[in-house]
Motif scaffolding. Structure first.
Motif, PDB file in Angstrom:
ATOM      1  N   ILE A 172      -3.535   2.994  26.256  1.00 35.85           N
ATOM      2  CA  ILE A 172      -3.436   3.013  27.711  1.00 35.85           C
ATOM      3  C   ILE A 172      -2.111   2.386  28.121  1.00 35.85           C
ATOM      4  N   GLY A 173      -1.343   3.132  28.916  1.00 29.77           N
ATOM      5  CA  GLY A 173      -0.040   2.668  29.372  1.00 29.77           C
ATOM      6  C   GLY A 173      -0.005   2.500  30.866  1.00 29.77           C
ATOM      7  N   ARG A 174       0.890   1.627  31.309  1.00 30.72           N
ATOM      8  CA  ARG A 174       1.106   1.485  32.747  1.00 30.72           C
ATOM      9  C   ARG A 174       2.559   1.133  33.016  1.00 30.72           C
ATOM     10  N   PHE A 175       3.023   1.582  34.152  1.00 24.68           N
ATOM     11  CA  PHE A 175       4.400   1.363  34.586  1.00 24.68           C
ATOM     12  C   PHE A 175       4.602  -0.107  34.941  1.00 24.68           C
ATOM     13  N   ILE A 176       5.732  -0.681  34.500  1.00 25.22           N
ATOM     14  CA  ILE A 176       6.095  -2.056  34.848  1.00 25.22           C
ATOM     15  C   ILE A 176       7.289  -2.079  35.788  1.00 25.22           C
ATOM     16  N   SER A 177       8.393  -1.443  35.387  1.00 28.69           N
ATOM     17  CA  SER A 177       9.586  -1.502  36.230  1.00 28.69           C
ATOM     18  C   SER A 177      10.572  -0.393  35.874  1.00 28.69           C
ATOM     19  N   SER A 178      11.482  -0.155  36.803  1.00 27.52           N
ATOM     20  CA  SER A 178      12.599   0.756  36.586  1.00 27.52           C
ATOM     21  C   SER A 178      13.845   0.065  37.116  1.00 27.52           C
ATOM     22  N   THR A 179      14.835  -0.105  36.243  1.00 34.85           N
ATOM     23  CA  THR A 179      16.048  -0.827  36.594  1.00 34.85           C
ATOM     24  C   THR A 179      17.263   0.060  36.360  1.00 34.85           C
ATOM     25  N   PRO A 180      18.076   0.291  37.397  1.00 39.52           N
ATOM     26  CA  PRO A 180      19.306   1.072  37.187  1.00 39.52           C
ATOM     27  C   PRO A 180      20.245   0.335  36.226  1.00 39.52           C
ATOM     28  N   THR A 181      20.883   1.087  35.352  1.00 39.22           N
ATOM     29  CA  THR A 181      21.877   0.545  34.421  1.00 39.22           C
ATOM     30  C   THR A 181      23.148   1.382  34.555  1.00 39.22           C
ATOM     31  N   PRO A 182      24.258   0.936  33.990  1.00 38.55           N
ATOM     32  CA  PRO A 182      25.488   1.739  34.078  1.00 38.55           C
ATOM     33  C   PRO A 182      25.340   3.148  33.478  1.00 38.55           C
ATOM     34  N   ASN A 183      24.387   3.307  32.527  1.00 41.37           N
ATOM     35  CA  ASN A 183      24.240   4.593  31.834  1.00 41.37           C
ATOM     36  C   ASN A 183      23.036   5.409  32.299  1.00 41.37           C
ATOM     37  N   GLY A 184      22.236   4.886  33.193  1.00 40.68           N
ATOM     38  CA  GLY A 184      21.032   5.606  33.614  1.00 40.68           C
ATOM     39  C   GLY A 184      19.999   4.650  34.170  1.00 40.68           C
ATOM     40  N   ASN A 185      18.776   4.710  33.653  1.00 40.61           N
ATOM     41  CA  ASN A 185      17.682   3.858  34.098  1.00 40.61           C
ATOM     42  C   ASN A 185      16.966   3.260  32.899  1.00 40.61           C
ATOM     43  N   LEU A 186      16.612   1.980  32.978  1.00 34.92           N
ATOM     44  CA  LEU A 186      15.757   1.337  31.981  1.00 34.92           C
ATOM     45  C   LEU A 186      14.363   1.269  32.574  1.00 34.92           C
ATOM     46  N   ILE A 187      13.449   2.042  32.007  1.00 38.94           N
ATOM     47  CA  ILE A 187      12.062   2.049  32.463  1.00 38.94           C
ATOM     48  C   ILE A 187      11.243   1.263  31.449  1.00 38.94           C
ATOM     49  N   THR A 188      10.525   0.258  31.940  1.00 39.24           N
ATOM     50  CA  THR A 188       9.671  -0.564  31.076  1.00 39.24           C
ATOM     51  C   THR A 188       8.220  -0.225  31.377  1.00 39.24           C
ATOM     52  N   THR A 189       7.467   0.065  30.312  1.00 42.22           N
ATOM     53  CA  THR A 189       6.039   0.338  30.426  1.00 42.22           C
ATOM     54  C   THR A 189       5.289  -0.585  29.468  1.00 42.22           C
ATOM     55  N   TYR A 190       4.029  -0.879  29.781  1.00 40.05           N
ATOM     56  CA  TYR A 190       3.194  -1.753  28.967  1.00 40.05           C
ATOM     57  C   TYR A 190       2.061  -0.922  28.365  1.00 40.05           C
ATOM     58  N   TYR A 191       1.743  -1.185  27.098  1.00 38.01           N
ATOM     59  CA  TYR A 191       0.683  -0.438  26.411  1.00 38.01           C
ATOM     60  C   TYR A 191      -0.307  -1.364  25.721  1.00 38.01           C
ATOM     61  N   GLU A 192      -1.562  -0.942  25.706  1.00 34.56           N
ATOM     62  CA  GLU A 192      -2.600  -1.559  24.897  1.00 34.56           C
ATOM     63  C   GLU A 192      -3.260  -0.441  24.089  1.00 34.56           C
TER      64      GLU A 192
END
Length: 179
Positions: free
Chosen positions: A152-172
């Motif tokens: 099971i995954g869920r969205f944590i955050s999306s952070t703009p970076t110089p090259n695109g986006n860093l999307i962090t998700t959490y899983y159990e």
């Protein structure tokens, strides 16, 4: 008489199947893996197949677009936290609307926390939104040989970076092992 015999055989088959080993609602998983996935879009993914239809206004992906990726698995939310492995796989846009985009995902989790080491194969559909999504675990290697379960995954955050986006998700990942 033949119908009665057929019904008896059918009931026997159903009863036997319900006694077969496997994950049930009451069975605890053999192991639960908890981790974060650091998805650096714009760096660690590669478009393989262009969209068959243009993106819907307000979205970035078109129906049929396929990407292959290699993302980092960490112990904490921060990309600088302890690295536990990586996830490699493919994602195909199977539905996109202005409200959400649905991906068909197939990937392999390469996991090593120092005590537990192996791979898990998983697949399923995901809508990356505040609502959690679930993948089926369909096998594995190493300590996860013949594993099954769900992740099971869920969205944590999306952070703009110089090259695109860093999307962090959490899983159990609830992993069941035949011992």
């Amino acid at each position: 008489m033949a119908l009665r015999k057929l019904l008896c055989v059918a009931l026997f088959v159903i009863a036997s199947a319900s006694l077969a080993p496997g994950g049930t609602a009451n069975e605890a998983p053999s192991v639960v893996l908890k981790f974060y996935l650091q998805q650096q879009f714009g760096v660690n993914e590669l478009g393989m197949v262009p969209a068959a239809r243009a993106p819907v206004q307000g979205t970035n992906t078109g129906f049929g677009q396929e990407v292959v990726y290699d993302f980092t698995v960490t112990a904490g939310k921060s990309p600088q936290s302890k690295v536990l492995g990586y996830v490699r796989g493919t994602a195909i846009v199977v539905n996109n609307t202005a409200a959400s985009t649905t991906f068909l995902v197939q990937n392999v989790i390469h996991y090593d926390n120092g005590n537990v080491r192996g791979t898990l194969s998983q697949q399923g559909e995901a809508i990356f939104s505040p609502v959690p999504w679930e993948y089926a675990i369909t096998g594995g290697t190493g300590v996860f040989r013949n594993a099954y379960g769900f992740n099971i995954g869920r969205f944590i955050s999306s952070t703009p970076t110089p090259n695109g986006n860093l999307i962090t998700t959490y899983y159990e990942a609830s992993v069941f092992l035949d011992r």
